[in-house]
Design a protein around this motif. Sequence first.
Motif, PDB file in Angstrom:
ATOM      1  N   GLN A   1       7.517   0.288  11.144  1.00  0.00           N
ATOM      2  CA  GLN A   1       7.329  -1.154  11.007  1.00  0.00           C
ATOM      3  C   GLN A   1       5.967  -1.580  11.548  1.00  0.00           C
ATOM      4  OE1 GLN A   1      10.849  -2.512  13.045  1.00  0.00           O
ATOM      5  NE2 GLN A   1      12.017  -2.669  11.127  1.00  0.00           N
ATOM      6  N   TRP A   2       5.556  -0.976  12.646  1.00  0.00           N
ATOM      7  CA  TRP A   2       4.264  -1.286  13.243  1.00  0.00           C
ATOM      8  C   TRP A   2       3.139  -0.863  12.302  1.00  0.00           C
ATOM      9  CZ3 TRP A   2      -0.337   0.350  15.370  1.00  0.00           C
ATOM     10  CH2 TRP A   2      -0.909  -0.479  16.338  1.00  0.00           C
ATOM     11  N   VAL A   3       3.252   0.334  11.721  1.00  0.00           N
ATOM     12  CA  VAL A   3       2.247   0.819  10.764  1.00  0.00           C
ATOM     13  C   VAL A   3       2.190  -0.118   9.560  1.00  0.00           C
ATOM     14  CG1 VAL A   3       1.728   2.659   9.098  1.00  0.00           C
ATOM     15  CG2 VAL A   3       2.315   3.241  11.455  1.00  0.00           C
ATOM     16  N   HIS A   4       3.343  -0.514   9.053  1.00  0.00           N
ATOM     17  CA  HIS A   4       3.393  -1.410   7.895  1.00  0.00           C
ATOM     18  C   HIS A   4       2.724  -2.747   8.215  1.00  0.00           C
ATOM     19  CE1 HIS A   4       4.822  -3.302   4.250  1.00  0.00           C
ATOM     20  NE2 HIS A   4       5.292  -4.295   4.988  1.00  0.00           N
ATOM     21  N   LYS A   5       3.057  -3.323   9.354  1.00  0.00           N
ATOM     22  CA  LYS A   5       2.476  -4.613   9.754  1.00  0.00           C
ATOM     23  C   LYS A   5       0.975  -4.497   9.950  1.00  0.00           C
ATOM     24  CE  LYS A   5       2.802  -8.906  11.114  1.00  0.00           C
ATOM     25  NZ  LYS A   5       3.023  -9.967  10.155  1.00  0.00           N
TER      26      LYS A   5
ATOM     27  N   MET B   1       0.861  -1.171   0.000  1.00  0.00           N
ATOM     28  CA  MET B   1       0.000   0.000   0.000  1.00  0.00           C
ATOM     29  C   MET B   1       0.904   1.229   0.000  1.00  0.00           C
ATOM     30  SD  MET B   1      -2.962   1.134   2.717  1.00  0.00           S
ATOM     31  CE  MET B   1      -1.993   0.937   4.163  1.00  0.00           C
ATOM     32  N   LYS B   2       0.660   2.117  -0.928  1.00  0.00           N
ATOM     33  CA  LYS B   2       1.458   3.332  -1.059  1.00  0.00           C
ATOM     34  C   LYS B   2       0.725   4.489  -0.383  1.00  0.00           C
ATOM     35  CE  LYS B   2       4.946   5.535  -2.928  1.00  0.00           C
ATOM     36  NZ  LYS B   2       6.264   5.432  -2.366  1.00  0.00           N
ATOM     37  N   LEU B   3       1.373   5.078   0.588  1.00  0.00           N
ATOM     38  CA  LEU B   3       0.806   6.229   1.296  1.00  0.00           C
ATOM     39  C   LEU B   3       1.585   7.476   0.928  1.00  0.00           C
ATOM     40  CD1 LEU B   3       0.517   4.698   4.872  1.00  0.00           C
ATOM     41  CD2 LEU B   3      -1.372   5.109   3.302  1.00  0.00           C
ATOM     42  N   LYS B   4       0.912   8.606   0.998  1.00  0.00           N
ATOM     43  CA  LYS B   4       1.607   9.878   0.843  1.00  0.00           C
ATOM     44  C   LYS B   4       2.524  10.060   2.049  1.00  0.00           C
ATOM     45  CE  LYS B   4      -2.239  12.104  -1.529  1.00  0.00           C
ATOM     46  NZ  LYS B   4      -3.276  13.127  -1.442  1.00  0.00           N
ATOM     47  N   LYS B   5       3.579  10.813   1.844  1.00  0.00           N
ATOM     48  CA  LYS B   5       4.557  11.052   2.903  1.00  0.00           C
ATOM     49  C   LYS B   5       3.878  11.604   4.159  1.00  0.00           C
ATOM     50  CE  LYS B   5       8.720  13.614   4.014  1.00  0.00           C
ATOM     51  NZ  LYS B   5       9.609  14.698   3.655  1.00  0.00           N
ATOM     52  N   GLU B   6       2.986  12.568   3.964  1.00  0.00           N
ATOM     53  CA  GLU B   6       2.307  13.199   5.103  1.00  0.00           C
ATOM     54  C   GLU B   6       1.421  12.192   5.839  1.00  0.00           C
ATOM     55  OE1 GLU B   6       1.854  14.440   1.867  1.00  0.00           O
ATOM     56  OE2 GLU B   6       3.493  15.862   2.006  1.00  0.00           O
ATOM     57  N   GLU B   7       0.765  11.302   5.099  1.00  0.00           N
ATOM     58  CA  GLU B   7      -0.088  10.287   5.726  1.00  0.00           C
ATOM     59  C   GLU B   7       0.753   9.322   6.565  1.00  0.00           C
ATOM     60  OE1 GLU B   7      -3.588   9.981   2.308  1.00  0.00           O
ATOM     61  OE2 GLU B   7      -1.786   8.734   2.120  1.00  0.00           O
ATOM     62  N   ARG B   8       1.859   8.864   5.981  1.00  0.00           N
ATOM     63  CA  ARG B   8       2.745   7.941   6.690  1.00  0.00           C
ATOM     64  C   ARG B   8       3.303   8.596   7.954  1.00  0.00           C
ATOM     65  NH1 ARG B   8       6.661   7.661   3.437  1.00  0.00           N
ATOM     66  NH2 ARG B   8       8.266   8.544   4.743  1.00  0.00           N
ATOM     67  N   GLU B   9       3.748   9.842   7.828  1.00  0.00           N
ATOM     68  CA  GLU B   9       4.292  10.553   8.989  1.00  0.00           C
ATOM     69  C   GLU B   9       3.247  10.709  10.081  1.00  0.00           C
ATOM     70  OE1 GLU B   9       5.778  14.191   7.314  1.00  0.00           O
ATOM     71  OE2 GLU B   9       7.669  13.276   6.662  1.00  0.00           O
ATOM     72  N   TYR B  10       2.020  11.020   9.682  1.00  0.00           N
ATOM     73  CA  TYR B  10       0.940  11.157  10.668  1.00  0.00           C
ATOM     74  C   TYR B  10       0.713   9.836  11.406  1.00  0.00           C
ATOM     75  CZ  TYR B  10      -3.690  11.741  12.665  1.00  0.00           C
ATOM     76  OH  TYR B  10      -4.754  11.776  13.532  1.00  0.00           O
ATOM     77  N   MET B  11       0.660   8.747  10.651  1.00  0.00           N
ATOM     78  CA  MET B  11       0.432   7.439  11.269  1.00  0.00           C
ATOM     79  C   MET B  11       1.572   7.065  12.207  1.00  0.00           C
ATOM     80  SD  MET B  11      -1.101   5.187   8.180  1.00  0.00           S
ATOM     81  CE  MET B  11      -2.731   5.471   7.519  1.00  0.00           C
ATOM     82  N   VAL B  12       2.788   7.312  11.782  1.00  0.00           N
ATOM     83  CA  VAL B  12       3.950   7.022  12.626  1.00  0.00           C
ATOM     84  C   VAL B  12       3.876   7.835  13.915  1.00  0.00           C
ATOM     85  CG1 VAL B  12       6.465   7.328  12.802  1.00  0.00           C
ATOM     86  CG2 VAL B  12       5.462   6.249  10.769  1.00  0.00           C
ATOM     87  N   ASP B  13       3.543   9.111  13.802  1.00  0.00           N
ATOM     88  CA  ASP B  13       3.408   9.953  14.997  1.00  0.00           C
ATOM     89  C   ASP B  13       2.313   9.432  15.922  1.00  0.00           C
ATOM     90  OD1 ASP B  13       5.455  11.615  14.190  1.00  0.00           O
ATOM     91  OD2 ASP B  13       4.125  13.162  13.355  1.00  0.00           O
ATOM     92  N   GLN B  14       1.201   8.987  15.355  1.00  0.00           N
ATOM     93  CA  GLN B  14       0.102   8.469  16.166  1.00  0.00           C
ATOM     94  C   GLN B  14       0.503   7.188  16.894  1.00  0.00           C
ATOM     95  OE1 GLN B  14      -2.992   9.992  16.762  1.00  0.00           O
ATOM     96  NE2 GLN B  14      -1.762  11.619  15.861  1.00  0.00           N
ATOM     97  N   VAL B  15       1.238   6.327  16.221  1.00  0.00           N
ATOM     98  CA  VAL B  15       1.703   5.082  16.849  1.00  0.00           C
ATOM     99  C   VAL B  15       2.672   5.401  17.981  1.00  0.00           C
ATOM    100  CG1 VAL B  15       3.124   3.009  16.474  1.00  0.00           C
ATOM    101  CG2 VAL B  15       1.316   3.611  14.848  1.00  0.00           C
ATOM    102  N   LYS B  16       3.611   6.311  17.745  1.00  0.00           N
ATOM    103  CA  LYS B  16       4.566   6.686  18.785  1.00  0.00           C
ATOM    104  C   LYS B  16       3.845   7.278  19.997  1.00  0.00           C
ATOM    105  CE  LYS B  16       8.300   8.830  17.441  1.00  0.00           C
ATOM    106  NZ  LYS B  16       9.204   9.741  16.708  1.00  0.00           N
ATOM    107  N   GLU B  17       2.850   8.119  19.721  1.00  0.00           N
ATOM    108  CA  GLU B  17       2.084   8.733  20.814  1.00  0.00           C
ATOM    109  C   GLU B  17       1.310   7.678  21.588  1.00  0.00           C
ATOM    110  OE1 GLU B  17      -1.689  11.695  21.075  1.00  0.00           O
ATOM    111  OE2 GLU B  17       0.003  12.419  19.876  1.00  0.00           O
ATOM    112  N   TYR B  18       0.703   6.743  20.883  1.00  0.00           N
ATOM    113  CA  TYR B  18      -0.045   5.669  21.553  1.00  0.00           C
ATOM    114  C   TYR B  18       0.872   4.878  22.474  1.00  0.00           C
ATOM    115  CZ  TYR B  18      -2.261   1.193  22.388  1.00  0.00           C
ATOM    116  OH  TYR B  18      -2.756   0.080  23.007  1.00  0.00           O
ATOM    117  N   PHE B  19       2.011   4.449  21.956  1.00  0.00           N
ATOM    118  CA  PHE B  19       2.925   3.655  22.773  1.00  0.00           C
ATOM    119  C   PHE B  19       3.377   4.426  24.007  1.00  0.00           C
ATOM    120  CE2 PHE B  19       3.013   0.619  19.409  1.00  0.00           C
ATOM    121  CZ  PHE B  19       3.460  -0.565  19.983  1.00  0.00           C
TER     122      PHE B  19
END
Length: 83
Positions: A34-38, A1-19
Amino acid sequence: MKLKKEEREYMVDQVKEYFELERGEVIGDLAAEQWVHKLAEEMGPFFYNKGVADARQMVEQKIMNVDEDLRSLERPVGKPTRR
């Protein structure tokens, strides 16, 4: 799945915040990516299929409405019968 850079960055930030907030763990960008990808790989198809099912239901409803609208435009045919 190809995400826009901004979308990927947002998801990564959300995962980091959740953890950090929910689990008290600090993870880096690579671990979060890696977590977002999985998650996308394993769970994405469920969400995608739900979206397709919702779209199908909406289209079917629209088709039913169009069919009803078209039937309302029909005129009676044939000769009237006299008694």
